[in-house]
Design a protein around this motif. Sequence first.
Motif, PDB file in Angstrom:
ATOM      1  N   SER A   1       0.836  -1.198   0.000  1.00  0.00           N
ATOM      2  CA  SER A   1       0.000   0.000   0.000  1.00  0.00           C
ATOM      3  C   SER A   1       0.869   1.244   0.000  1.00  0.00           C
ATOM      4  N   ARG A   2       0.736   2.061  -1.039  1.00  0.00           N
ATOM      5  CA  ARG A   2       1.487   3.315  -1.080  1.00  0.00           C
ATOM      6  C   ARG A   2       0.966   4.283  -0.022  1.00  0.00           C
ATOM      7  N   ALA A   3      -0.345   4.284   0.205  1.00  0.00           N
ATOM      8  CA  ALA A   3      -0.931   5.209   1.187  1.00  0.00           C
ATOM      9  C   ALA A   3      -0.470   4.857   2.604  1.00  0.00           C
ATOM     10  N   ARG A   4      -0.492   3.559   2.932  1.00  0.00           N
ATOM     11  CA  ARG A   4      -0.133   3.145   4.293  1.00  0.00           C
ATOM     12  C   ARG A   4       1.346   2.785   4.410  1.00  0.00           C
ATOM     13  N   GLN A   5       2.044   2.694   3.263  1.00  0.00           N
ATOM     14  CA  GLN A   5       3.456   2.291   3.229  1.00  0.00           C
ATOM     15  C   GLN A   5       3.659   0.973   3.970  1.00  0.00           C
ATOM     16  N   SER A   6       2.801   0.001   3.635  1.00  0.00           N
ATOM     17  CA  SER A   6       2.956  -1.288   4.291  1.00  0.00           C
ATOM     18  C   SER A   6       2.469  -2.425   3.408  1.00  0.00           C
TER      19      SER A   6
ATOM     20  N   TRP B   1       0.548  -5.870   2.584  1.00  0.00           N
ATOM     21  CA  TRP B   1      -0.859  -6.102   2.869  1.00  0.00           C
ATOM     22  C   TRP B   1      -1.322  -7.325   2.096  1.00  0.00           C
TER      23      TRP B   1
ATOM     24  N   THR C   1      -8.267  -7.720   6.065  1.00  0.00           N
ATOM     25  CA  THR C   1      -9.260  -7.018   6.877  1.00  0.00           C
ATOM     26  C   THR C   1     -10.678  -7.360   6.430  1.00  0.00           C
TER      27      THR C   1
ATOM     28  N   HIS D   1     -12.615  -1.494  -2.228  1.00  0.00           N
ATOM     29  CA  HIS D   1     -12.889  -1.101  -0.838  1.00  0.00           C
ATOM     30  C   HIS D   1     -14.249  -0.414  -0.704  1.00  0.00           C
TER      31      HIS D   1
ATOM     32  N   TYR E   1     -15.024  -2.120   7.322  1.00  0.00           N
ATOM     33  CA  TYR E   1     -13.794  -1.414   7.724  1.00  0.00           C
ATOM     34  C   TYR E   1     -13.960  -0.617   9.025  1.00  0.00           C
TER      35      TYR E   1
ATOM     36  N   LYS F   1     -15.237   2.270   9.702  1.00  0.00           N
ATOM     37  CA  LYS F   1     -14.908   3.688   9.710  1.00  0.00           C
ATOM     38  C   LYS F   1     -15.927   4.479   8.906  1.00  0.00           C
TER      39      LYS F   1
END
Lengths: 142, 142
Positions: B62-67, B69, B74, B105, B140, B142
């Motif tokens: 994930s570029r947004a979360r930098q992690s 996955w 989830t 998502h 999610y 949220k």
Amino acid sequence: MSASAEIHDIEEGLALQPKFDASGLLTCVATDAQSGDVLMVAHMNDEALRKTIATGDAWYFSRARQSLWRKGETSGQVQRVVEMRLDCDQDAVWIRVEQTGAACHTGRRSCFYRAVTATEGGTQLSFVDADRLFDPKAVYHK
Amino acid sequence: MSASAEIHDIEEGLALQPKFDASGLLTCVATDAQSGDVLMVAHMNDEALRKTIATGDAWYFSRARQSLWRKGETSGQVQRVVEMRLDCDQDAVWIRVEQTGAACHTGRRSCFYRAVTATEGGTQLSFVDADRLFDPKAVYHK
């Protein structure tokens, strides 16, 4: 607009608000309108996107050459767009195309002519649908 | 190796030599193994690529979360890889997947749930295959 209202607008709105990356590009996936196979992955800048929408021919932006490029202008292997779709966050487009001849500069129908499989302790590639439909040396004169 | 020998090796060779971008990422296109529809476009770093090959589950970065996955970790909306293909210059992969539920998502089967069409003097988006298969708020939290 709040951040969540802005995200809602991008994801659920009916206005084209392309999210270009730092280089001003979107990712574009071109698939064969008949077979569904992925033919290529390339990039569009704002001008390529607008020309593609307006003309129905696929235009891209070459990162290597840093120039706008109508697919097939050298090779004759043009792409007519049957449908364009936009993704949720508006940073990628998918075009279903009628591909004349071959999409890949190597002369294959698709750029994705090798399969990747796991082996013990590694990976292995193998050719799939890798017949050449044209001779790149004859087409590109290099 | 000369530049042309190196290009030949990348394009025609049977060794995986992924060409990661400046951020260490490849582009990955996931299509529905049954329908051929493009489900999503995402990115893989070296670890995501190797885990995907080794496990047969789709892993992304994930570029947004930098992690790293695992798709569906989830949401439960996992992707089993039926086939992985690599493109000519080894900077993009195409995975044909068995998608559980929805890839997007927003709850849609595909992230590409809007069509782009030309209008006089502009463009217009319209929803296509945009039914939600799950409620993102419930999934999610949220």
